[in-house]
Write a protein that holds these residues in place. Structure first.
Motif, PDB file in Angstrom:
ATOM      1  N   ASP A 305      40.740  39.930  50.890  1.00  0.00           N
ATOM      2  CA  ASP A 305      38.919  39.904  51.110  1.00  0.00           C
ATOM      3  C   ASP A 305      38.494  38.658  51.782  1.00  0.00           C
ATOM      4  O   ASP A 305      38.361  37.631  51.289  1.00  0.00           O
ATOM      5  N   LYS A 306      38.334  38.863  53.103  1.00  0.00           N
ATOM      6  CA  LYS A 306      37.862  37.839  53.970  1.00  0.00           C
ATOM      7  C   LYS A 306      36.734  37.335  53.491  1.00  0.00           C
ATOM      8  O   LYS A 306      36.378  36.117  53.378  1.00  0.00           O
ATOM      9  N   LYS A 307      35.737  37.981  52.907  1.00  0.00           N
ATOM     10  CA  LYS A 307      34.405  37.832  52.622  1.00  0.00           C
ATOM     11  C   LYS A 307      34.579  36.807  51.343  1.00  0.00           C
ATOM     12  O   LYS A 307      33.860  35.754  51.371  1.00  0.00           O
ATOM     13  N   LYS A 308      35.237  37.153  50.349  1.00  0.00           N
ATOM     14  CA  LYS A 308      35.312  36.323  49.141  1.00  0.00           C
ATOM     15  C   LYS A 308      36.449  35.163  49.336  1.00  0.00           C
ATOM     16  O   LYS A 308      36.455  34.160  48.648  1.00  0.00           O
ATOM     17  N   TYR A 311      42.485  37.354  47.022  1.00  0.00           N
ATOM     18  CA  TYR A 311      43.172  38.473  47.437  1.00  0.00           C
ATOM     19  C   TYR A 311      42.234  39.745  46.259  1.00  0.00           C
ATOM     20  O   TYR A 311      41.962  39.564  45.223  1.00  0.00           O
ATOM     21  N   PHE A 312      42.456  41.036  46.979  1.00  0.00           N
ATOM     22  CA  PHE A 312      42.229  42.028  45.968  1.00  0.00           C
ATOM     23  C   PHE A 312      43.275  42.269  45.119  1.00  0.00           C
ATOM     24  O   PHE A 312      44.468  42.450  45.340  1.00  0.00           O
ATOM     25  N   GLN A 316      42.571  47.778  43.785  1.00  0.00           N
ATOM     26  CA  GLN A 316      41.762  47.855  44.768  1.00  0.00           C
ATOM     27  C   GLN A 316      42.438  47.776  46.191  1.00  0.00           C
ATOM     28  O   GLN A 316      41.867  48.423  47.258  1.00  0.00           O
ATOM     29  N   THR A 317      43.572  47.179  46.445  1.00  0.00           N
ATOM     30  CA  THR A 317      44.359  47.197  47.499  1.00  0.00           C
ATOM     31  C   THR A 317      44.605  48.576  47.891  1.00  0.00           C
ATOM     32  O   THR A 317      44.480  49.010  48.970  1.00  0.00           O
ATOM     33  N   ARG A 320      41.551  50.816  48.623  1.00  0.00           N
ATOM     34  CA  ARG A 320      41.070  50.529  50.199  1.00  0.00           C
ATOM     35  C   ARG A 320      41.807  51.307  51.136  1.00  0.00           C
ATOM     36  O   ARG A 320      40.847  51.719  52.032  1.00  0.00           O
ATOM     37  N   PHE A 333      40.981  44.861  55.887  1.00  0.00           N
ATOM     38  CA  PHE A 333      41.519  44.217  54.649  1.00  0.00           C
ATOM     39  C   PHE A 333      43.072  43.786  54.908  1.00  0.00           C
ATOM     40  O   PHE A 333      43.799  44.522  54.673  1.00  0.00           O
TER      41      PHE A 333
END
Ligand code: AMP
Length: 575
Positions: A305-308, A311-312, A316-317, A320, A333
């Motif tokens: 998760d680039k924003k946070k 890792y998801f 969630q991986t 997505r 992602f």
């Protein structure tokens, strides 16, 4: 030639037995009468599959089509077949009952060998495209026309994926050994061969051609291995006590991939050994760039998760990828594959090498951004181990995996070669992975979803039995409730799974297929549950709640009764 009717008679014998020893005996007499050309087919049949999962061969026969075939073979209208099925709850039993009162007999019947039935199953599986359902029904009807009622019972259960003989892989391996040597002395080499190629039919066929050949089985690309699994301990101290100086890796909550490459060809397998390459084209492309010719290695794939900058987690991986489409998700992602083991490199089988040696190869070969080695450190003391564990948890990971430096790659759960230490969920002590064996309908507020919870069992490998450990009624999200209800509805059965020991009633039994992770506060003794039963008392989870579904886990990978018993002992020692 082994007649299918002989196999069916033995299946019916097996259904009446519950002990592994008895089953082994009955099965070995059947194996004695089987020749090398048909043993692989018989073994697949007993496993309830037409081929190993990575072949991707699916029979694709739904109840509606089976009903049509039964109607046409028995001469009863489809409505009557359905009516009888509603009463019996098992379409195999219905086929058997109706065929024994056939309204019409076929003009001429063929004597069916096991190979004949298997080949017909392959034809059914391979029929595709327009009109394929009619072709499937036609082949199935032909089989049923030739079948005696008892044969029909197993043919119908098999095509629906509901054979449920309750014979586990270890029992099949024992029975092959007993059939050949009179005892279980060949079980070990057979099991090793099975571990390195995960195709029991292939192993059996090789064994029948030359029993010595199984002593010389090696891993090869595109024949996936049975994955190694982790045992558990509850504290850094107990891990150090068992392993001494050991390797400690971060435990990533991702999607496990077994990666095979030969030349430019690449294939990825899930831990259930299904082919996953179409799902992870970005990983495939990276593997293709590796500078070796042939390789088999394992890693855990996670989306970043680039924003946070985090890792998801696994769910969630996957979510997505489904939601955004694979190509888009690959860009938005990006995936990392944390490589944690290597099993084969350019002609050399590395499964017998120590973890220390394999790990050195992982660090030498994987230096990229996408394919990177999992983080690892060698520790000596429980303090050092605890520090790594705390670091892992505070950076949002699941925990750590401790690995025995001298251990070879061991398929399945064995000898504490890998030990996991996970963070606990909230107040709970720990979690187990169990399989759903039945479910309850909703009452009160839940009635709207018609779902009230599930009965969960763990596995006792010594006895080859599933044993119940919890009724789980909370922790489900609404989405999960809908998914479970719909999924379970499709696999509900009239009778409990054959290999289940159970003292509790449910609204519906199901085939043991859905694996769920369950958190709990503590383990208590209970007369109602059968897990690790002792003096009339089993073990049960107190305040169990579902934490997540584990669609990546196979039913035979779940927590064992022995593990629950050990957790109980540890808890008792603490208090
Ligand atoms: P569990 O599913 O909780 O029994 O834990 C075992 C799983 O952890 C393996 O099947 C892998 O998918 C995963 N895993 C994550 N990180 C590692 C690692 N560093 N080494 C081995 N397995 C790992």
């Amino acid at each position: 030639m082994l007649l299918f009717s002989d196999a069916a008679a033995v299946f019916s014998e097996i259904e009446k037995r519950s002990g592994r020893l008895e089953m082994t005996d009955v099965l070995s007499t059947l194996f004695k009468r089987t020749d090398g050309k048909e043993i692989d087919k018989l073994v697949y049949f007993i496993q309830g599959i037409v081929a190993p999962p990575y072949e991707g061969i699916d029979l694709g026969v739904g109840e509606r089509f089976a009903i049509a075939a039964i109607a046409s073979a028995s001469g009863y209208p489809a409505g009557e077949v359905e009516r009888q099925y509603k009463k019996s709850g098992d379409l195999g039993d219905t086929a058997e009952a109706l065929l024994s009162k056939r309204k019409q007999t076929a003009l001429s019947t063929t004597e069916m060998g096991v190979t004949y039935v298997y080949d017909a199953m392959i034809k059914i599986a391979k029929a595709g495209g327009q009109g394929s359902q009619d072709v499937k029904i036609k082949h199935l009807t032909e089989l049923l026309n030739n079948a005696a009622p008892l044969e029909a019972r197993y043919i119908v259960r098999f095509v629906l994926g509901r054979l449920r003989l309750g014979v586990g892989d270890p029992t099949i391996l024992d029975a092959i050994s007993v059939a050949h040597a009179g005892d279980k002395s060949l079980r070990e080499p057979l099991e090793r061969a099975y571990n390195v190629c995960a195709d029991m039919g292939y192993v059996a066929k090789k064994f029948y051609a030359d029993p010595e050949s199984v002593r010389d089985f090696h891993v090869e690309p595109f024949r996936p291995l049975i994955p190694a699994l982790a045992e558990r301990e509850d504290s850094p101290g107990s891990i150090i006590k068992r392993l001494g100086r050991c390797g400690v890796e971060m435990k990533y909550d991702g999607f496990r991939l077994q990666c095979h490459k030969k030349g430019k060809e690449v294939e990825l397998y899930s831990r259930k050994l299904e082919r996953m390459s179409p799902m992870f084209p970005d990983v495939v492309a990276e593997i293709r760039k590796l500078k070796c010719d042939e390789i088999i290695f394992e890693g855990e794939a996670l989306a970043f998760d680039k924003k946070k900058g985090r890792y998801f987690p696994f769910q969630q991986t996957m979510h997505r990828r489904r939601k955004h489409g694979i190509d888009e998700a690959s860009k938005e992602f990006p995936l990392n594959l944390f490589v944690f083991d290597i099993l084969y490199l350019d002609g050399a089988d590395m499964t017998g090498d120590s973890y220390r040696a394999r790990r050195a190869a992982v660090q030498r070969l994987f230096r990229g951004n996408v394919l990177a080695p999992s983080q690892m450190k060698i520790v000596r003391t429980s303090r050092e181990l605890k520090k790594l564990f705390d670091d892992a948890v505070s950076s949002g990971l699941e925990g750590i995996m401790a690995k025995d430096l001298d251990s070879p790659y061991t398929a399945g759960k064995r000898k504490f070669a890998w030990i996991k230490l996970k963070k606990s969920y909230g107040k709970s002590v720990d979690t187990i992975d169990g399989v759903v064996v039945g479910y309850y309908l909703g009452r009160g507020a839940r009635a709207e979803f018609e779902f009230g919870g599930v009965l969960v069992a763990v596995y006792n490998p010594g006895r080859g039995r599933l044993e119940t450990v919890a009724k789980v009624a909370t922790g489900f999200t609404e989405d999960e409730m809908v998914e479970l209800r719909e999924g379970l509805e499709k696999i509900k059965t009239k009778a409990p799974p054959l290999n289940l020991d159970c003292k509790i009633e449910v609204d519906y039994w199901v085939e043991p297929k859905f694996v769920v992770e369950v958190a709990f506060d503590e383990i208590t003794e209970s007369p109602n549950h059968t897990c690790a039963m002792h003096d009339g008392k089993g073990l049960a989870l107190r305040f169990p709640r579902m934490t997540k579904m584990r669609p990546d886990k196979a039913e035979n990978e779940i927590t064992t009764s022995g593990e629950v018993a050990r957790m109980f002992e540890i808890q008792r020692a603490r208090s």
